[in-house]
Scaffold this motif. Structure first.
Motif, PDB file in Angstrom:
ATOM      1  N   ALA A 157      54.170  65.396  32.269  1.00  0.00           N
ATOM      2  CA  ALA A 157      53.850  64.051  32.755  1.00  0.00           C
ATOM      3  C   ALA A 157      52.615  63.491  32.071  1.00  0.00           C
ATOM      4  O   ALA A 157      52.608  62.349  31.604  1.00  0.00           O
ATOM      5  N   GLU A 158      51.565  64.317  31.975  1.00  0.00           N
ATOM      6  CA  GLU A 158      50.334  63.854  31.337  1.00  0.00           C
ATOM      7  C   GLU A 158      50.568  63.547  29.864  1.00  0.00           C
ATOM      8  O   GLU A 158      50.054  62.547  29.329  1.00  0.00           O
ATOM      9  N   LEU A 159      51.352  64.385  29.192  1.00  0.00           N
ATOM     10  CA  LEU A 159      51.636  64.168  27.773  1.00  0.00           C
ATOM     11  C   LEU A 159      52.406  62.870  27.542  1.00  0.00           C
ATOM     12  O   LEU A 159      52.078  62.077  26.654  1.00  0.00           O
ATOM     13  N   LEU A 160      53.445  62.637  28.353  1.00  0.00           N
ATOM     14  CA  LEU A 160      54.244  61.429  28.185  1.00  0.00           C
ATOM     15  C   LEU A 160      53.424  60.177  28.491  1.00  0.00           C
ATOM     16  O   LEU A 160      53.531  59.164  27.783  1.00  0.00           O
ATOM     17  N   GLN A 161      52.605  60.230  29.527  1.00  0.00           N
ATOM     18  CA  GLN A 161      51.782  59.080  29.872  1.00  0.00           C
ATOM     19  C   GLN A 161      50.765  58.783  28.776  1.00  0.00           C
ATOM     20  O   GLN A 161      50.478  57.621  28.472  1.00  0.00           O
ATOM     21  N   HIS A 162      50.221  59.837  28.167  1.00  0.00           N
ATOM     22  CA  HIS A 162      49.271  59.641  27.071  1.00  0.00           C
ATOM     23  C   HIS A 162      49.959  59.006  25.860  1.00  0.00           C
ATOM     24  O   HIS A 162      49.435  58.063  25.254  1.00  0.00           O
ATOM     25  N   LEU A 163      51.145  59.503  25.516  1.00  0.00           N
ATOM     26  CA  LEU A 163      51.875  58.929  24.380  1.00  0.00           C
ATOM     27  C   LEU A 163      52.222  57.469  24.620  1.00  0.00           C
ATOM     28  O   LEU A 163      52.096  56.631  23.725  1.00  0.00           O
ATOM     29  N   ALA A 164      52.650  57.157  25.840  1.00  0.00           N
ATOM     30  CA  ALA A 164      53.042  55.781  26.160  1.00  0.00           C
ATOM     31  C   ALA A 164      51.844  54.839  26.151  1.00  0.00           C
ATOM     32  O   ALA A 164      51.958  53.685  25.721  1.00  0.00           O
ATOM     33  N   ALA A 165      50.697  55.320  26.612  1.00  0.00           N
ATOM     34  CA  ALA A 165      49.526  54.451  26.745  1.00  0.00           C
ATOM     35  C   ALA A 165      48.714  54.331  25.456  1.00  0.00           C
ATOM     36  O   ALA A 165      48.143  53.269  25.174  1.00  0.00           O
ATOM     37  N   SER A 166      48.664  55.410  24.672  1.00  0.00           N
ATOM     38  CA  SER A 166      47.737  55.436  23.537  1.00  0.00           C
ATOM     39  C   SER A 166      48.402  55.501  22.172  1.00  0.00           C
ATOM     40  O   SER A 166      47.711  55.383  21.145  1.00  0.00           O
ATOM     41  N   HIS A 167      49.706  55.725  22.126  1.00  0.00           N
ATOM     42  CA  HIS A 167      50.369  55.878  20.828  1.00  0.00           C
ATOM     43  C   HIS A 167      51.622  55.017  20.743  1.00  0.00           C
ATOM     44  O   HIS A 167      52.627  55.424  20.152  1.00  0.00           O
ATOM     45  N   ASP A 168      51.526  53.814  21.293  1.00  0.00           N
ATOM     46  CA  ASP A 168      52.689  52.930  21.313  1.00  0.00           C
ATOM     47  C   ASP A 168      53.166  52.597  19.901  1.00  0.00           C
ATOM     48  O   ASP A 168      54.369  52.629  19.614  1.00  0.00           O
TER      49      ASP A 168
END
Length: 247
Positions: A157-168
């Motif tokens: 969950a943390e990994l996916l949220q980070h990718l979505a928020a910071s690596h769009d």
């Protein structure tokens, strides 16, 4: 942090003269033993605990339905459902300490309400069925017991949220690995949302690409060159994936 997974326990044998909700409830925590049984932490006053206690050694048939919801904002967020059916019994006194430690290891926060009495129940698995992003199939009890958790599951969950928020921007470049997408990936409205990640690869949901119907989405799976065993290896695999997309 984990994905939004909820579990509901249904006991079909609840007497019809009792309240309609008697045979239903959500376990506070759950874990799987080495033998493939599911251990459930429930309030002592819950319908499940009372029904299991009143059974006096008789088998209580129960079905646990598990719903997995993506931890990121994306259309059609339900990633899958699973049903685990079997027989529910109270955990014996001689096993409580060991199984309580198993629950604590799986849910280190412990029960949220210290003023509630909790009990452990055991669900002996008779059959299971999964319907998720990979397809739908039944699972035999032996296969259920032999399955091992993905090493990235506690961090997903943390990994996916980070990718979505910071690596769009980098996520959108993955569209270029789909073959010959043409200008579709360059559309201003195009979105590439990380939907799931495991040791073997990542699934991305692409939405609103140029040339597609407005609001239309499709999934693409990107396999890693080698399975990853931890977050550090995942970061390296993601760097390679983004580098390939940028070429």
């Amino acid at each position: 942090m984990e994905s939004s997974v909820s579990a509901v326990l249904d006991i079909p044998s609840a007497r019809p003269t009792e309240t309609a909700a008697l045979g239903h409830g959500s376990p506070e925590a759950r874990a799987v033993t080495e033998d493939g049984d599911v251990v459930l932490l429930v309030p002592a006053a819950s319908p499940a605990a009372q029904l299991a206690a009143r059974a006096s050694g008789d088998e209580v048939t129960a079905v646990m339905e598990i719903t997995d919801v993506a931890p990121v904002a994306v259309p059609h967020r339900v990633r899958g459902r699973a049903w685990v059916a079997g027989w529910l019994t109270p955990v014996g006194r001689e096993e409580r300490a060991d199984l309580a430690r198993l629950i604590t290891a799986r849910h280190p926060g412990g029960p949220p309400a210290a003023d509630i009495a909790w009990v452990l129940l055991r669900l002996e698995v008779g059959e299971a069925y999964v319907d998720d992003l990979w397809g739908a199939e039944s699972v035999e009890p032996d296969d259920f017991a032999a399955a091992s958790p993905d090493p990235l599951a506690p961090h997903e969950a943390e990994l996916l949220q980070h990718l979505a928020a910071s690596h769009d921007d980098q996520m959108r470049t993955l569209c270029g690995l789909l073959g010959d997408p043409g200008p579709a990936c360059a559309a201003a409205s195009a979105r590439a949302v990380p939907l799931s990640v495991d040791r073997y690869g990542m699934r991305v949901r692409f939405c609103d690409l140029e040339g597609h119907q407005a609001g239309a989405c499709f999934d693409a799976r990107f396999e890693f060159p080698d399975p990853v065993d931890d977050v550090a290896q995942l970061r390296q695999a993601m760097r390679l994936l983004f580098a390939a997309a940028a070429e």
